[in-house]
Write a protein that holds these residues in place. Structure first.
Motif, PDB file in Angstrom:
ATOM      1  N   PRO A  36      97.492  36.202   9.426  1.00  0.00           N
ATOM      2  CA  PRO A  36      97.401  35.413   8.200  1.00  0.00           C
ATOM      3  C   PRO A  36      96.558  34.160   8.415  1.00  0.00           C
ATOM      4  CG  PRO A  36      99.665  36.118   8.593  1.00  0.00           C
ATOM      5  CD  PRO A  36      98.886  36.479   9.816  1.00  0.00           C
ATOM      6  N   THR A  37      95.888  33.710   7.357  1.00  0.00           N
ATOM      7  CA  THR A  37      94.988  32.568   7.464  1.00  0.00           C
ATOM      8  C   THR A  37      95.708  31.326   7.948  1.00  0.00           C
ATOM      9  OG1 THR A  37      93.675  33.513   5.651  1.00  0.00           O
ATOM     10  CG2 THR A  37      93.300  31.199   6.181  1.00  0.00           C
ATOM     11  N   TRP A  38      96.971  31.134   7.545  1.00  0.00           N
ATOM     12  CA  TRP A  38      97.684  29.923   7.938  1.00  0.00           C
ATOM     13  C   TRP A  38      98.014  29.881   9.422  1.00  0.00           C
ATOM     14  CZ3 TRP A  38     102.262  31.885   9.674  1.00  0.00           C
ATOM     15  CH2 TRP A  38     102.766  33.051   9.053  1.00  0.00           C
ATOM     16  N   GLU A  64     105.010  37.415   3.074  1.00  0.00           N
ATOM     17  CA  GLU A  64     104.033  37.307   1.979  1.00  0.00           C
ATOM     18  C   GLU A  64     103.997  38.600   1.172  1.00  0.00           C
ATOM     19  OE1 GLU A  64     100.220  35.122   3.607  1.00  0.00           O
ATOM     20  OE2 GLU A  64     101.107  36.428   5.155  1.00  0.00           O
ATOM     21  N   THR A 379      92.272  24.664   2.857  1.00  0.00           N
ATOM     22  CA  THR A 379      91.088  25.073   3.606  1.00  0.00           C
ATOM     23  C   THR A 379      90.258  26.017   2.746  1.00  0.00           C
ATOM     24  OG1 THR A 379      92.083  27.041   4.620  1.00  0.00           O
ATOM     25  CG2 THR A 379      92.365  24.949   5.778  1.00  0.00           C
ATOM     26  N   THR A 414      87.152  32.623   1.905  1.00  0.00           N
ATOM     27  CA  THR A 414      88.598  32.578   2.149  1.00  0.00           C
ATOM     28  C   THR A 414      89.128  31.206   1.784  1.00  0.00           C
ATOM     29  OG1 THR A 414      88.448  34.162   3.976  1.00  0.00           O
ATOM     30  CG2 THR A 414      90.438  32.813   3.854  1.00  0.00           C
ATOM     31  N   LEU A 416      92.839  28.798   1.351  1.00  0.00           N
ATOM     32  CA  LEU A 416      94.262  28.675   1.661  1.00  0.00           C
ATOM     33  C   LEU A 416      94.789  27.367   1.089  1.00  0.00           C
ATOM     34  CD1 LEU A 416      96.934  29.311   3.250  1.00  0.00           C
ATOM     35  CD2 LEU A 416      95.912  28.039   5.156  1.00  0.00           C
ATOM     36  N   GLU A 418      98.581  25.293   1.118  1.00  0.00           N
ATOM     37  CA  GLU A 418      99.941  25.305   1.638  1.00  0.00           C
ATOM     38  C   GLU A 418     100.616  23.980   1.338  1.00  0.00           C
ATOM     39  OE1 GLU A 418     101.487  27.297   5.361  1.00  0.00           O
ATOM     40  OE2 GLU A 418     101.375  25.218   6.068  1.00  0.00           O
ATOM     41  N   ASN A 428     102.808  29.008   0.678  1.00  0.00           N
ATOM     42  CA  ASN A 428     101.358  29.125   0.813  1.00  0.00           C
ATOM     43  C   ASN A 428     100.794  30.203  -0.089  1.00  0.00           C
ATOM     44  OD1 ASN A 428     101.568  31.683   2.417  1.00  0.00           O
ATOM     45  ND2 ASN A 428     102.463  30.308   3.945  1.00  0.00           N
ATOM     46  N   THR A 430      96.966  32.483  -0.399  1.00  0.00           N
ATOM     47  CA  THR A 430      95.691  32.806   0.242  1.00  0.00           C
ATOM     48  C   THR A 430      94.910  33.765  -0.640  1.00  0.00           C
ATOM     49  OG1 THR A 430      96.740  32.615   2.427  1.00  0.00           O
ATOM     50  CG2 THR A 430      94.596  33.702   2.326  1.00  0.00           C
ATOM     51  N   ILE A 432      91.109  36.008  -0.511  1.00  0.00           N
ATOM     52  CA  ILE A 432      90.002  36.433   0.344  1.00  0.00           C
ATOM     53  C   ILE A 432      89.096  37.373  -0.453  1.00  0.00           C
ATOM     54  CG2 ILE A 432      89.344  37.574   2.495  1.00  0.00           C
ATOM     55  CD1 ILE A 432      92.212  37.061   3.485  1.00  0.00           C
ATOM     56  N   TYR A 461      97.397  36.694  -1.520  1.00  0.00           N
ATOM     57  CA  TYR A 461      98.736  36.688  -0.948  1.00  0.00           C
ATOM     58  C   TYR A 461      99.440  35.385  -1.304  1.00  0.00           C
ATOM     59  CZ  TYR A 461      96.673  40.307   2.025  1.00  0.00           C
ATOM     60  OH  TYR A 461      96.032  41.428   2.476  1.00  0.00           O
TER      61      TYR A 461
END
Length: 468
Positions: A36-38, A64, A379, A414, A416, A418, A428, A430, A432, A461
């Motif tokens: 996951p991106t986080w 998620e 981000t 991408t 994010l 949170e 969070n 996300t 993409i 997500y």
């Protein structure tokens, strides 16, 4: 059986860029990770942690739910003569569930070990990070049979850090889930288990302004269901860093690999062993208190065992550049309640590829990160990879041209967001987007079908995570 060649071609085209984004030690980051991106920013993902002796432990778990518009990365062009598009293989969207436990563990640094009489310098430092994601699909039976687990793990042991002579050893494992495109058959998937290990002797003569490293690396890409593509590589690496001011250094790196496909006779592709080489040198440091610059440039050569006249070698300039602006926080204000930075970057490299010997990629990109009082994190990253393929040979007769050299364009974005409800709970979201822009349709004379290299995919997500 009639789609076997097209299956191999499709996987080769789809997997080209992830493998290329981290082909060397300098750029070996998490580009090929499916975490996951986080989780990609360790500093932002960790909480206060648990102290256990000389170790600090950070456990966590995230759940998620989401949506995937095109997990199989199929073309949306409606054409019965194309194997990977409607009506033969329609695009399939799905609901997603992702459950990701994670843990990081590290010995306490010198600053934390201070006894009040001065700093205690440790003789060893150990750092471990690991995560695994269970991936569930809600959709057709074909999608549900592709449920699986991706994983990442990395361990680093540094002996005598900061001393005149030291030794570093590291071990990394990544499991990537990549489906078979045309039928979606999980038994024909191109899932990979990537193992990397290495060791380096470190020399820091004098006061440590000059650092010299010499070492060995081992890499293995194991394809469980498509064993013909399994390959291993041994590499000798020499690196240096001369820190001529406290925050500015000159860098250099030379590496030479010995690449070997262990069972290439079983693969429906033209695979070549070789000894790729790379040499780079550059600058890394702060230009001002708020502006950082890293520039690396050099030469790369594929040096494959060219057995066929149609196959080409890569021999050109490679490198990377990053210009980072610390808007607030950062080196100029490390204790600020707001930290934000923006990066403009570019990378150019090559990598072995299952479709046409090698690929070259050039990727400009932008990154933005903001952290508000460790409560709200945002981000945004985006880039445009220009992926160049050489002339492609026919599989049955590699001395005959199948497809002239061509270029694909792969944009990616991408984002994010949170929000930390407490010091241990965060929400969070996300999003993409990725796409392969191409006008190339590869033809397979044995089946009379083509394979369209164009596709697009959107993922979203939302979830919650607990962390310490």
């Amino acid at each position: 059986m009639k789609n076997r060649i097209l299956v191999a071609l499709g996987a080769s085209a789809v997997l080209a860029l992830p493998a290329a984004l981290c082909p060397s030690v300098v750029w070996a980051q998490s580009a090929a990770s499916q975490a996951p991106t986080w989780l990609l920013d360790r500093k932002g993902a960790e909480g206060v942690g648990i102290r256990a002796g000389n170790f600090e432990i950070h456990p966590g778990v995230g759940v998620e739910g989401g949506y995937d518009s095109n997990f199989f990365r199929r073309s949306s062009t409606v054409d019965p003569t194309i194997a990977n598009s409607p009506p033969n293989a329609p695009v399939e969207a799905s609901g997603r569930l992702r459950v990701t436990p994670s843990i990081s563990l590290a010995t306490i640094g010198a600053r934390r070990l201070s006894d009040g009489q001065g700093t205690v310098r440790p003789t060893a430092h150990f750092d471990l990070q690991a995560d695994a994601s269970y991936l569930e699909f809600f959709g057709s039976n074909t999608l549900q049979r592709n449920r699986n687990v991706s994983a990442n793990g990395r361990a680093v042991l540094q002996l005598f850090p900061g001393r005149p002579v030291g030794f570093d050893v590291d071990l990394k494992y990544t499991r990537l889930i990549n489906p078979e495109i045309i039928t979606g058959d999980a038994n024909l998937a191109f899932n990979q288990d990537r193992l990397a290990a290495g060791g380096e002797f470190v020399f820091r003569p004098g006061g440590g302004a000059l650092e010299l490293r010499a070492g060995y690396r081992f890499n293995a890409n194991i394809f469980a269901q498509q064993s013909g593509f399994t390959n291993i590589a041994h590499a000798a690496v020499v690196r240096s860093r001369w820190r001529f001011t406290p925050r500015t250094s000159l860098l250099s790196e030379v590496d030479m690999q010995w690449l070997n496909y262990t069972s290439r006779g079983a693969a429906q592709a033209v695979l070549l062993n070789g000894t790729p080489v790379r040499a780079k040198a550059g600058f890394d440091g702060l230009v001002t208190d708020r502006l950082g610059l890293q520039v690396l440039a050099g030469y790369g050569g594929s040096l494959f065992d060219a057995q066929y006249a149609i196959l080409r070698q890569f021999s050109s300039v490679i490198g990377s550049a990053r210009l980072t602006w610390f808007a607030v926080g950062g080196p100029a204000d490390p204790r600020g309640t707001l930290a934000a930075e923006a990066t403009l970057g570019y990378s150019r490299d090559f990598a072995p590829n299952l479709l046409g010997n090698y690929i070259q990629f050039d990727r400009p990109y932008l990154e933005f990160k903001a952290n508000f009082s460790s409560r709200f994190v945002a981000t945004l990253t985006g880039g445009l990879a220009v992926v160049s393929y050489p002339d492609l040979p026919q599989l049955a007769n590699p001395n005959v041209l199948r497809q002239a050299a061509f270029t694909n364009f792969r944009p990616d974005v991408t984002g994010l967001l949170e929000y930390r409800l407490t010091d241990t709970i965060a929400l969070n979201a996300t999003a993409i987007y990725s796409q392969n822009i191409s006008d190339v349709i590869l033809q397979d004379p044995s089946t009379g079908l083509g394979f369209d290299l164009a596709w697009s995919r959107f993922e979203a997500y939302g979830g919650v995570r607990w962390f310490l």
